[in-house]
Design a protein around this motif. Structure first.
Motif, PDB file in Angstrom:
ATOM      1  N   ALA A 118      52.820 -32.653 -40.394  1.00  0.00           N
ATOM      2  CA  ALA A 118      53.783 -33.629 -39.534  1.00  0.00           C
ATOM      3  C   ALA A 118      53.156 -34.044 -38.394  1.00  0.00           C
ATOM      4  O   ALA A 118      53.725 -34.892 -37.609  1.00  0.00           O
ATOM      5  CB  ALA A 118      55.110 -32.990 -39.370  1.00  0.00           C
ATOM      6  N   GLY A 119      52.013 -33.311 -38.131  1.00  0.00           N
ATOM      7  CA  GLY A 119      51.426 -33.709 -36.816  1.00  0.00           C
ATOM      8  C   GLY A 119      51.886 -32.984 -35.581  1.00  0.00           C
ATOM      9  O   GLY A 119      52.143 -33.870 -34.695  1.00  0.00           O
ATOM     10  N   VAL A 120      52.691 -32.019 -35.597  1.00  0.00           N
ATOM     11  CA  VAL A 120      53.508 -31.683 -34.688  1.00  0.00           C
ATOM     12  C   VAL A 120      53.047 -30.295 -34.067  1.00  0.00           C
ATOM     13  O   VAL A 120      52.485 -29.401 -34.854  1.00  0.00           O
ATOM     14  CB  VAL A 120      55.180 -31.335 -35.082  1.00  0.00           C
ATOM     15  N   ALA A 121      52.745 -30.304 -32.871  1.00  0.00           N
ATOM     16  CA  ALA A 121      52.297 -28.917 -32.244  1.00  0.00           C
ATOM     17  C   ALA A 121      53.349 -28.127 -31.725  1.00  0.00           C
ATOM     18  O   ALA A 121      54.394 -28.529 -31.337  1.00  0.00           O
ATOM     19  CB  ALA A 121      51.253 -29.375 -30.973  1.00  0.00           C
ATOM     20  N   ALA A 122      53.343 -26.874 -31.801  1.00  0.00           N
ATOM     21  CA  ALA A 122      54.236 -26.007 -31.492  1.00  0.00           C
ATOM     22  C   ALA A 122      53.543 -24.573 -31.306  1.00  0.00           C
ATOM     23  O   ALA A 122      52.401 -24.317 -31.519  1.00  0.00           O
ATOM     24  CB  ALA A 122      55.220 -25.651 -32.526  1.00  0.00           C
ATOM     25  N   ASP A 123      54.301 -23.760 -30.101  1.00  0.00           N
ATOM     26  CA  ASP A 123      53.982 -22.509 -29.686  1.00  0.00           C
ATOM     27  C   ASP A 123      54.619 -21.524 -30.589  1.00  0.00           C
ATOM     28  O   ASP A 123      55.606 -21.213 -30.569  1.00  0.00           O
ATOM     29  CB  ASP A 123      54.392 -22.267 -28.337  1.00  0.00           C
ATOM     30  N   LEU A 124      53.664 -20.962 -31.666  1.00  0.00           N
ATOM     31  CA  LEU A 124      54.013 -19.960 -32.568  1.00  0.00           C
ATOM     32  C   LEU A 124      53.685 -18.500 -32.212  1.00  0.00           C
ATOM     33  O   LEU A 124      52.508 -18.260 -31.921  1.00  0.00           O
ATOM     34  CB  LEU A 124      53.388 -20.374 -33.942  1.00  0.00           C
ATOM     35  N   ARG A 125      54.635 -17.640 -32.203  1.00  0.00           N
ATOM     36  CA  ARG A 125      54.402 -16.419 -31.627  1.00  0.00           C
ATOM     37  C   ARG A 125      54.754 -15.270 -32.742  1.00  0.00           C
ATOM     38  O   ARG A 125      56.160 -14.737 -32.755  1.00  0.00           O
ATOM     39  CB  ARG A 125      55.050 -16.065 -30.378  1.00  0.00           C
ATOM     40  N   PRO A 126      53.865 -14.935 -33.715  1.00  0.00           N
ATOM     41  CA  PRO A 126      54.144 -13.683 -34.611  1.00  0.00           C
ATOM     42  C   PRO A 126      54.455 -12.471 -34.106  1.00  0.00           C
ATOM     43  O   PRO A 126      53.712 -11.883 -32.972  1.00  0.00           O
ATOM     44  CB  PRO A 126      52.921 -13.895 -35.399  1.00  0.00           C
ATOM     45  N   GLY A 127      55.285 -11.867 -34.729  1.00  0.00           N
ATOM     46  CA  GLY A 127      55.770 -10.568 -34.020  1.00  0.00           C
ATOM     47  C   GLY A 127      55.959  -9.416 -35.285  1.00  0.00           C
ATOM     48  O   GLY A 127      56.171 -10.021 -36.343  1.00  0.00           O
ATOM     49  N   ALA A 128      55.922  -8.217 -35.036  1.00  0.00           N
ATOM     50  CA  ALA A 128      56.235  -7.157 -35.967  1.00  0.00           C
ATOM     51  C   ALA A 128      57.435  -6.806 -35.579  1.00  0.00           C
ATOM     52  O   ALA A 128      57.868  -6.710 -34.368  1.00  0.00           O
ATOM     53  CB  ALA A 128      55.037  -6.245 -35.859  1.00  0.00           C
ATOM     54  N   PRO A 129      57.959  -5.512 -36.368  1.00  0.00           N
ATOM     55  CA  PRO A 129      59.271  -5.025 -36.118  1.00  0.00           C
ATOM     56  C   PRO A 129      59.036  -4.225 -34.920  1.00  0.00           C
ATOM     57  O   PRO A 129      57.996  -3.568 -34.868  1.00  0.00           O
ATOM     58  CB  PRO A 129      59.528  -4.146 -37.224  1.00  0.00           C
ATOM     59  N   GLY A 130      60.003  -4.274 -33.846  1.00  0.00           N
ATOM     60  CA  GLY A 130      59.733  -3.210 -32.720  1.00  0.00           C
ATOM     61  C   GLY A 130      60.464  -3.889 -31.593  1.00  0.00           C
ATOM     62  O   GLY A 130      61.612  -4.269 -31.620  1.00  0.00           O
ATOM     63  N   ALA A 131      59.733  -3.966 -30.373  1.00  0.00           N
ATOM     64  CA  ALA A 131      60.337  -4.514 -29.177  1.00  0.00           C
ATOM     65  C   ALA A 131      60.837  -5.857 -29.161  1.00  0.00           C
ATOM     66  O   ALA A 131      60.208  -6.476 -29.863  1.00  0.00           O
ATOM     67  CB  ALA A 131      59.351  -4.367 -28.003  1.00  0.00           C
ATOM     68  N   PRO A 132      61.944  -6.106 -28.708  1.00  0.00           N
ATOM     69  CA  PRO A 132      62.527  -7.398 -28.744  1.00  0.00           C
ATOM     70  C   PRO A 132      61.555  -8.400 -28.058  1.00  0.00           C
ATOM     71  O   PRO A 132      60.677  -8.108 -26.952  1.00  0.00           O
ATOM     72  CB  PRO A 132      63.786  -7.230 -27.982  1.00  0.00           C
ATOM     73  N   ARG A 133      61.583  -9.542 -28.625  1.00  0.00           N
ATOM     74  CA  ARG A 133      60.647 -10.625 -28.181  1.00  0.00           C
ATOM     75  C   ARG A 133      61.600 -11.986 -27.731  1.00  0.00           C
ATOM     76  O   ARG A 133      62.588 -12.122 -28.213  1.00  0.00           O
ATOM     77  CB  ARG A 133      59.850 -11.198 -29.388  1.00  0.00           C
ATOM     78  N   GLU A 136      60.487 -16.016 -21.475  1.00  0.00           N
ATOM     79  CA  GLU A 136      60.585 -15.184 -20.170  1.00  0.00           C
ATOM     80  C   GLU A 136      61.463 -16.194 -19.552  1.00  0.00           C
ATOM     81  O   GLU A 136      61.934 -17.343 -19.533  1.00  0.00           O
ATOM     82  CB  GLU A 136      59.222 -15.799 -19.135  1.00  0.00           C
ATOM     83  N   GLY A 137      62.648 -15.149 -18.924  1.00  0.00           N
ATOM     84  CA  GLY A 137      63.782 -15.672 -17.987  1.00  0.00           C
ATOM     85  C   GLY A 137      64.894 -15.989 -19.161  1.00  0.00           C
ATOM     86  O   GLY A 137      66.180 -16.312 -18.403  1.00  0.00           O
ATOM     87  N   SER A 138      64.875 -15.873 -20.331  1.00  0.00           N
ATOM     88  CA  SER A 138      65.876 -16.290 -21.081  1.00  0.00           C
ATOM     89  C   SER A 138      67.086 -15.249 -21.523  1.00  0.00           C
ATOM     90  O   SER A 138      66.482 -13.994 -21.338  1.00  0.00           O
ATOM     91  CB  SER A 138      65.511 -16.510 -22.767  1.00  0.00           C
ATOM     92  N   PRO A 139      68.141 -15.367 -21.534  1.00  0.00           N
ATOM     93  CA  PRO A 139      69.124 -14.189 -21.744  1.00  0.00           C
ATOM     94  C   PRO A 139      69.121 -13.919 -23.258  1.00  0.00           C
ATOM     95  O   PRO A 139      69.882 -12.777 -23.705  1.00  0.00           O
ATOM     96  CB  PRO A 139      70.490 -15.003 -21.527  1.00  0.00           C
ATOM     97  N   PHE A 140      68.276 -14.452 -23.893  1.00  0.00           N
ATOM     98  CA  PHE A 140      68.239 -13.980 -25.598  1.00  0.00           C
ATOM     99  C   PHE A 140      66.931 -13.377 -25.892  1.00  0.00           C
ATOM    100  O   PHE A 140      65.937 -13.972 -25.523  1.00  0.00           O
ATOM    101  CB  PHE A 140      68.295 -15.262 -26.367  1.00  0.00           C
ATOM    102  N   ARG A 141      66.876 -12.349 -26.594  1.00  0.00           N
ATOM    103  CA  ARG A 141      65.849 -11.533 -27.051  1.00  0.00           C
ATOM    104  C   ARG A 141      66.081 -11.228 -28.284  1.00  0.00           C
ATOM    105  O   ARG A 141      67.381 -10.846 -28.694  1.00  0.00           O
ATOM    106  CB  ARG A 141      65.260 -10.684 -26.016  1.00  0.00           C
ATOM    107  N   ALA A 142      65.237 -11.235 -29.218  1.00  0.00           N
ATOM    108  CA  ALA A 142      65.384 -10.779 -30.601  1.00  0.00           C
ATOM    109  C   ALA A 142      64.358  -9.671 -30.890  1.00  0.00           C
ATOM    110  O   ALA A 142      63.067  -9.628 -30.988  1.00  0.00           O
ATOM    111  CB  ALA A 142      65.285 -12.097 -31.521  1.00  0.00           C
ATOM    112  N   GLU A 143      65.054  -8.523 -31.762  1.00  0.00           N
ATOM    113  CA  GLU A 143      64.130  -7.639 -32.422  1.00  0.00           C
ATOM    114  C   GLU A 143      64.060  -7.834 -33.855  1.00  0.00           C
ATOM    115  O   GLU A 143      65.251  -8.176 -34.473  1.00  0.00           O
ATOM    116  CB  GLU A 143      64.723  -6.099 -32.182  1.00  0.00           C
ATOM    117  N   LEU A 144      62.912  -7.945 -34.466  1.00  0.00           N
ATOM    118  CA  LEU A 144      62.801  -8.108 -35.742  1.00  0.00           C
ATOM    119  C   LEU A 144      63.020  -6.778 -36.809  1.00  0.00           C
ATOM    120  O   LEU A 144      62.340  -5.734 -36.176  1.00  0.00           O
ATOM    121  CB  LEU A 144      61.509  -8.411 -36.053  1.00  0.00           C
TER     122      LEU A 144
END
Length: 558
Positions: A118-133, A136-144
């Motif tokens: 699609a010609g779209v650039a994005a900030d992709l941040r792969p993670g593994a199960p463990g510490a929430p990701r 910065e500064g967001s009230p939302f974090r998620a643990e996989l």
């Protein structure tokens, strides 16, 4: 400070958490859910509906207007897994929203391919199960949290929010012996439940299906039996991203001395990624090109193809029509459908089956050739018992599935429950869970699968449906600019209109009457004139007892 006059410290009350479903609540697919708190937003998944049910459109995406109007407030996108009904619409969102995307590696690699197309650039941040990701500064974090599903790397999300922990299961089942050994992490889910979960959002796809979901390993026996009876070439179709199933097909083919080839871009790309990331283990000597398959004895060939849902442009559909340039099927060949038919795809799959029958190919489907990737009712109950939520909101399913899942939660002792559909805002606060009585835009955008950037909304969709139902009548006439008198025409042309031949004369007369051709100088103009023409044509068709068409008024120079 102490004593009777001491001031008590009262901790600030956290702002309410608003759950805004934009897709997946009220249908199977197109999953997209937003969490909003204190003016900030996190998005969980953003997928496609794979059968749009609309002429000229293969897929539907969520109406993202609500999010796009708040694009600066979106802190993060969290992905649960790599199926198109959970990430396929992200190119539309990420073209305008510059938030980082967190999720399992396979999901982000599959997303990267779609974004590149699609010609779209994005900030992709792969993670593994463990510490929430999270951002910065967001009230939302998620643990996989790992869960078993019909694609590797699937995860539930343990979301940290100002209102406490919210668990989103994603798509899951409790497979006791998953093919890759990566079972649903029940211990972690139970630990989250002990620590306190305010809200559980749980997959409802198989609410209403009793028992436990069968293990993926159960499919191997069905594949072995199908291949054991095959005399000619074997073609197997499954979901392209179902790498566990692809592995089982490869293993079954190898035991029968069959080499394996891939046909169709989606399955070719998924297999490539699966091999690169270690989710597939296929000996190089077993892999074959299509040219090698064509030259090999039919009893030594197995081909994995895309198109298990009968998609008209898929490799399987083209094979069934005898139109694929790289492979032909005929008597003695076996086609194995190792996938469930998604609701809405029945007609397309039926057309494929009819085409294969015309070619003389045998077909094996259903029964032991497929195992669902979604938990059945005992899995759903077990998830509720593990998480022990204070409140419950079913997600991912048609209304009947959501209602059934909410009843299961009630039977398991969850007192606070709500059932919502797309666009209905749900609020979680210190007072509990409730429907907020507010709706946001939550329709659909329609597109071809390969052209999401040209998606169109409900207004165009309604026009297409009307055209499909009644066709189009064009009324062409020349009007004197000075007097407004009709000087030529009207000519009447139709496309896809039943019964037009018997109505042309009546249409011409009715149009002239509507334009005041016999009533002197007082004639309608502009939009009023065009509407008078449309109404005249529809009157004629209504009197004739015919379906009324769409009408286009075309004025040409005198």
């Amino acid at each position: 400070m102490s004593g009777r006059g001491a001031l008590r410290h009262t901790p600030p009350v956290a702002p309410p958490l608003r759950i805004v479903p934009l897709g997946g609540l009220g249908e199977v697919g197109m999953n997209c859910l937003a969490l909003e708190c204190a003016g900030r937003i996190a998005v969980v998944d953003c997928g496609l509906l794979l059968d749009a049910g609309l002429p000229g459109a293969e897929v539907a995406a969520p109406d993202l207007r609500w999010l796009l109007e708040r694009r600066e407030a979106v802190d993060a996108v969290f992905l649960t897994h790599g199926h198109d009904d959970h990430l396929g619409a992200l190119p539309l969102l990420l073209a305008a929203v510059r938030a980082p995307v967190f999720g399992p590696r396979l999901a982000l690699e599959l997303l990267r391919r779609r974004l590149d197309e699609a010609g779209v650039a994005a900030d992709l941040r792969p993670g593994a199960p463990g510490a929430p990701r999270g951002a910065e500064g967001s009230p939302f974090r998620a643990e996989l949290v790992p869960v078993a599903h019909s694609i590797p790397d699937a995860c539930a999300l343990a979301l940290s929010t100002p209102q406490g922990t919210v668990v989103h299961t994603g798509d899951f089942k409790l497979d006791p012996e998953p093919l890759d050994g990566r079972a649903t992490d029940e211990a972690r889910l139970e630990a989250l439940g002990r620590a306190g979960v305010r809200l559980l959002l749980s997959d409802s796809t198989n609410a209403g299906v009793p028992g436990l979901a069968p293990t993926e390993r159960s499919v191997r026996a069905g594949l072995d039996a199908a291949l054991a009876g095959a005399r000619g070439r074997v073609v197997v179709s499954t979901f392209a991203s179902h790498l566990h199933r692809i592995q089982q097909v490869a293993d079954a083919a190898r035991t029968r001395g069959r080499r394996l080839a891939f046909l169709g871009r989606s399955v070719e790309e998924s297999a490539r990624l699966g091999l690169e990331l270690g989710h597939l283990s296929i000996p190089p000597a077993q892999l074959a090109s299509l040219a090698e398959v064509r030259e090999a004895p039919p009893a030594e060939a197995c081909v994995l193809v895309a198109g298990s849902q009968g998609e008209p442009r898929s490799a399987l559909a083209r094979l069934a029509r005898g139109e694929h340039p790289d492979l032909r099927l005929g008597p003695g060949d076996l086609v194995v459908l190792s996938a469930r038919t998604i609701p809405g795809s029945e007609r397309a799959v039926g057309e494929v089956l009819d085409g294969l029958a015309r070619l003389g190919a045998e077909v094996a489907q259903g029964g032991a050739l497929h195992a669902t990737g979604h938990g059945c009712e005992e899995d759903l109950r077990r998830m509720i018992r593990l998480v022990r939520p204070a409140a419950f909101l079913p997600v991912h399913g048609a209304r009947r599935m959501l209602e059934r899942h909410a009843r299961l939660a009630a039977e398991e002792g969850v007192a606070a429950r709500a059932v919502a559909e797309d666009g209905e805002v749900v609020e979680l606060s210190v007072a509990g869970l409730r429907l907020a009585g507010e709706r946001v835009p939550a329709g659909r955008a329609y597109a071809d699968r390969e052209a999401l950037g040209a998606a169109f909304g409900e207004e165009v969709a309604r026009e297409r449906r009307r055209l499909a139902e009644g066709g189009l009548v064009a009324v062409v006439l020349a009007v004197d600019r000075g007097t407004g008198a009709v000087v030529r025409g009207p000519e009447v042309h139709g496309v896809g209109v039943a019964g037009l031949e018997g109505c042309e004369a009546a249409v011409r007369g009715e149009v002239l009457e509507a334009l005041g051709a016999s009533r002197g100088p007082s004639r309608p103009e502009g939009a009023e004139r065009d509407e008078a023409i449309r109404a005249a044509v529809r009157r004629v068709f209504r009197r004739a007892g015919l379906r009324r068409p769409e009408v286009l008024a075309v004025l040409v120079p005198p």
